[in-house]
Design a protein around this motif. Sequence first.
Motif, PDB file in Angstrom:
ATOM      1  N   ASN A 124      -2.821  -0.414  17.951  1.00  0.00           N
ATOM      2  CA  ASN A 124      -2.599  -0.821  16.558  1.00  0.00           C
ATOM      3  C   ASN A 124      -3.621  -0.081  15.703  1.00  0.00           C
ATOM      4  N   PHE A 125      -3.159   0.493  14.599  1.00  0.00           N
ATOM      5  CA  PHE A 125      -4.029   1.250  13.705  1.00  0.00           C
ATOM      6  C   PHE A 125      -3.943   0.658  12.306  1.00  0.00           C
ATOM      7  N   GLU A 126      -5.033   0.061  11.873  1.00  0.00           N
ATOM      8  CA  GLU A 126      -5.091  -0.540  10.540  1.00  0.00           C
ATOM      9  C   GLU A 126      -5.297   0.575   9.528  1.00  0.00           C
ATOM     10  N   CYS A 127      -4.461   0.590   8.488  1.00  0.00           N
ATOM     11  CA  CYS A 127      -4.459   1.693   7.530  1.00  0.00           C
ATOM     12  C   CYS A 127      -4.590   1.212   6.090  1.00  0.00           C
ATOM     13  N   LYS A 128      -5.334   1.989   5.316  1.00  0.00           N
ATOM     14  CA  LYS A 128      -5.414   1.793   3.867  1.00  0.00           C
ATOM     15  C   LYS A 128      -4.960   3.086   3.204  1.00  0.00           C
ATOM     16  N   LEU A 129      -4.215   2.947   2.116  1.00  0.00           N
ATOM     17  CA  LEU A 129      -3.674   4.117   1.431  1.00  0.00           C
ATOM     18  C   LEU A 129      -4.798   4.988   0.900  1.00  0.00           C
ATOM     19  N   ALA A 130      -4.803   6.246   1.300  1.00  0.00           N
ATOM     20  CA  ALA A 130      -5.845   7.185   0.884  1.00  0.00           C
ATOM     21  C   ALA A 130      -5.388   8.065  -0.271  1.00  0.00           C
TER      22      ALA A 130
END
Length: 186
Positions: A124-130
């Motif tokens: 699982n890879f937690e992502c924030k919009l870059a």
Amino acid sequence: MKKYEKKSFPLTQVRQLLEPGPIVLVSSRWKGEDNIMVMGWHMMLGFSPALFGCYIWEGNHSFEMIRRSRQCVINLPTADMVDSVVAVGNSSGAERINKFETFGLTPERARTVDVPLIAECYANFECKLADDRQIDEYGLFIWEIVKAHVATSPKRPETLHYRGNAEFMVSGGHISRRRKFKPENL
């Protein structure tokens, strides 16, 4: 090395050979609603920070949820999850079904984003919009992976790669050439 006889191939079917990576399940949350979508069009864009790019069609129910929340979790399913992957892909969040419950998936709390992880997935890879500059024109989201959770075993999971026409390729064996690589290219 073998040389191959080739023939003309329909451009609309090129994706069968160039899909960029394994199928992933993208979980999202917006205003208390959770959703899961299937995605095959994605790529790594950088190592440090870990940047991940993906295409999400604007007609997909998850599109606005992800765009507005500016976060998601990229979940990596294994081949034994193929029926769940197909079932999720055949459904729409617009139907207002709880995909976790309906498809027997377990939501787990993420550490840095307000989006559930899928416990049954290998990683699982937690992502924030870059970067959101290419969303309107191309549907291209550029994420920074801010937290990674990866199973301790197996070392090389069997992942699904979509080939089109309802056919998946399963990752198989591996070939190592570590001794031949320059250290800076590892």
